[in-house]
Design a protein around this motif. Structure first.
Motif, PDB file in Angstrom:
ATOM      1  N   PHE A 188       0.800  -1.221   0.000  1.00 27.86           N
ATOM      2  CA  PHE A 188       0.000   0.000   0.000  1.00 27.86           C
ATOM      3  C   PHE A 188       0.837   1.277   0.000  1.00 27.86           C
ATOM      4  O   PHE A 188       0.293   2.367  -0.164  1.00 27.86           O
ATOM      5  CB  PHE A 188      -0.928   0.001   1.235  1.00 27.86           C
ATOM      6  CG  PHE A 188      -1.697  -1.274   1.392  1.00 27.86           C
ATOM      7  CD1 PHE A 188      -2.749  -1.580   0.546  1.00 27.86           C
ATOM      8  CD2 PHE A 188      -1.345  -2.198   2.373  1.00 27.86           C
ATOM      9  CE1 PHE A 188      -3.452  -2.765   0.682  1.00 27.86           C
ATOM     10  CE2 PHE A 188      -2.035  -3.383   2.509  1.00 27.86           C
ATOM     11  CZ  PHE A 188      -3.105  -3.676   1.663  1.00 27.86           C
ATOM     12  N   SER A 202      -1.907   4.196  -0.785  1.00 22.57           N
ATOM     13  CA  SER A 202      -2.793   4.585   0.319  1.00 22.57           C
ATOM     14  C   SER A 202      -2.042   4.692   1.644  1.00 22.57           C
ATOM     15  O   SER A 202      -2.653   4.867   2.685  1.00 22.57           O
ATOM     16  CB  SER A 202      -3.980   3.616   0.454  1.00 22.57           C
ATOM     17  OG  SER A 202      -3.538   2.275   0.578  1.00 22.57           O
ATOM     18  N   GLN A 229      -5.254  -0.456  -2.082  1.00 23.72           N
ATOM     19  CA  GLN A 229      -6.078   0.333  -1.173  1.00 23.72           C
ATOM     20  C   GLN A 229      -6.128  -0.333   0.200  1.00 23.72           C
ATOM     21  O   GLN A 229      -6.656  -1.436   0.351  1.00 23.72           O
ATOM     22  CB  GLN A 229      -7.500   0.487  -1.713  1.00 23.72           C
ATOM     23  CG  GLN A 229      -8.447   1.215  -0.768  1.00 23.72           C
ATOM     24  CD  GLN A 229      -7.965   2.591  -0.379  1.00 23.72           C
ATOM     25  OE1 GLN A 229      -7.696   3.426  -1.249  1.00 23.72           O
ATOM     26  NE2 GLN A 229      -7.835   2.852   0.920  1.00 23.72           N
ATOM     27  N   LEU A 230      -5.577   0.333   1.196  1.00 24.86           N
ATOM     28  CA  LEU A 230      -5.646  -0.163   2.571  1.00 24.86           C
ATOM     29  C   LEU A 230      -7.092  -0.203   3.043  1.00 24.86           C
ATOM     30  O   LEU A 230      -7.876   0.716   2.778  1.00 24.86           O
ATOM     31  CB  LEU A 230      -4.839   0.769   3.490  1.00 24.86           C
ATOM     32  CG  LEU A 230      -4.898   0.458   4.987  1.00 24.86           C
ATOM     33  CD1 LEU A 230      -4.128  -0.816   5.300  1.00 24.86           C
ATOM     34  CD2 LEU A 230      -4.370   1.635   5.792  1.00 24.86           C
TER      35      LEU A 230
END
Length: 316
Positions: free
Chosen positions: A126, A130, A210-211
Motif C-alpha cells: 500500500f 494509500s 487500497q488499505l
C-alpha cells in the motif's frame, strides 16, 4: 584509477533539485555532470501532486522530462554511485564506485533524505497508493477520511495537528512503542479527539493498493481508509558531513542566500536544506543554487566594483 576530466560543477543526485540545477548550469554554458544513483525517495509514489503545469505526473516521468531538459541544455548525465568527495573549492575530487575520479570546481549536493519505514507485513502493498509520509503532497487525497498515523516520537502530535488540515478523523498508532508525548502534546491530541493506540500492528490488509484494515497483535482489527507515517528521516548521503558542512541535529544543511553550505564551493538544494519537502520547491531551489554557482564562477575581471559613495561631511 582513471581520471574522468575536470568540470565546472558536479551535481550529485538526479531528482528535481539536481536535474533542475544541472539544466540551468547548462544554460549558463557551464561544464556540468550529474551522477545519479537512481534510487529516489519517492520511487513508490504513484504521482507528484501540485507541480504547476503538470497534472499528477509520475515521479519517473517527471525525472525523465527534467533529465532530457538538462541534457538538451548541455549537461552530462550518468547513472553512477559516488563513493566520496575530497578537496576544496576549485579543486574537488569526486571518487566513483568503479574507480574513476572526476575533478570539479563546485559541487551541488542534491541527494535528498531517506525515510525510516516501519517494518510491517503488508506495508509495501500500500506504500505510495494509500500509505504516505508527506501530508503536503498527499494530504489532499484523504479529505475527511479515517487515517492512521504511525509514529511515537516527540513530534507526532505536531504532525497530527498539521494533518487536521485534511481530516479530523485521525488515530496515532505507536506500533508497540511507548509514545514520547509531553503534557502539552497529550492535551492537544485529547482536545482534537485523536486517540493513541499502542498495540503492535500484526499486518495490513486491503485490495488493489487500497488499505482497508489493520490487524493488531492478538487478532483485534480496525478499519482505515489510509495511513501516514512519521518516524524519522536522515540525509540521503554522508558527503556533506564528510566535507564538514554544518547541519542541524536532523542532518539538514545550513546554507546562505545562494544555497552555498558552510564549506566554500559546496552547494546544496532539495530536501537536504531547510523547507518543505515538495518536488516543485526542490526544483526551484536547484535553479537558485545553479544561479549562485554560476555567479561564483564569473571571473574577477568581469566583475565591476560598485561605485564608491563620496565621504559624508561631518555634522559639525
Amino acid at each position: 584509477m582513471t581520471y574522468g576530466g575536470m568540470y565546472d560543477v558536479i551535481v550529485i543526485g538526479g531528482g528535481p533539485a539536481g536535474l533542475s540545477g544541472a539544466m540551468w548550469l547548462g544554460r549558463y554554458r557551464r561544464k556540468v555532470r550529474v551522477f545519479d544513483a537512481e534510487d529516489p525517495r519517492n520511487a513508490v509514489t504513484w504521482a507528484v501532486h501540485g507541480y504547476p503545469g503538470l497534472d499528477d505526473i509520475s515521479p519517473q516521468d517527471l525525472r525523465k522530462r527534467l533529465k532530457q531538459q538538462a541534457v538538451d541544455a548541455g549537461a552530462e548525465y550518468e547513472p553512477g554511485v559516488v563513493l566520496s568527495i575530497e578537496g576544496g573549492q576549485d579543486d574537488f575530487k569526486v571518487m566513483m564506485e568503479d574507480g574513476r575520479v572526476f575533478g570539479a570546481r563546485r559541487i551541488l549536493i542534491a541527494t535528498g533524505l531517506r525515510d525510516i519505514v516501519p517494518e510491517i507485513p503488508g506495508f509495501d502493498d500500500f506504500y505510495g497508493t494509500s500509505i504516505w509520509h508527506c501530508p503536503d503532497c498527499d494530504g489532499p487525497s484523504i479529505i475527511d477520511c479515517k487515517v492512521g498515523v504511525i509514529g511515537w516520537g516527540r513530534s507526532i502530535a505536531a504532525y497530527c495537528m498539521y494533518m487536521l488540515t485534511f481530516t479530523q478523523n485521525l488515530t496515532v498508532l505507536t506500533h508497540g512503542h511507548p509514545p514520547d508525548l509531553t503534557p502539552e502534546a497529550s492535551d492537544a491530541l485529547a482536545r482534537w479527539n485523536i486517540p493513541v493506540r499502542e498495540d503492535v500492528i500484526e499486518r495490513l490488509e486491503g485490495e488493489g493498493g487500497q488499505l482497508q484494515r489493520i490487524v493488531f497483535h492478538g487478532g483485534a482489527t480496525e478499519d482505515f481508509d489510509a495511513m501516514f507515517f512519521h518516524i524519522a528521516s536522515g540525509p540521503g548521503s554522508s558527503f556533506a558531513a564528510e566535507l564538514g558542512c554544518e547541519a542541524d541535529e536532523d542532518g539538514i544543511l545550513e546554507i546562505d542566500k545562494d544555497y552555498q553550505t558552510t564549506v566554500p564551493g559546496v552547494y546544496a538544494a532539495g530536501d537536504i536544506v531547510p523547507g518543505s519537502r515538495l518536488a516543485i520547491r526542490a526544483a526551484a531551489e536547484g535553479v537558485r543554487a545553479a544561479v549562485g554557482i554560476h555567479k561564483s564562477l564569473i571571473p574577477d575581471d568581469r566583475r565591476l566594483q560598485p561605485k564608491s559613495e563620496p565621504p559624508k561631511a561631518d555634522a559639525g
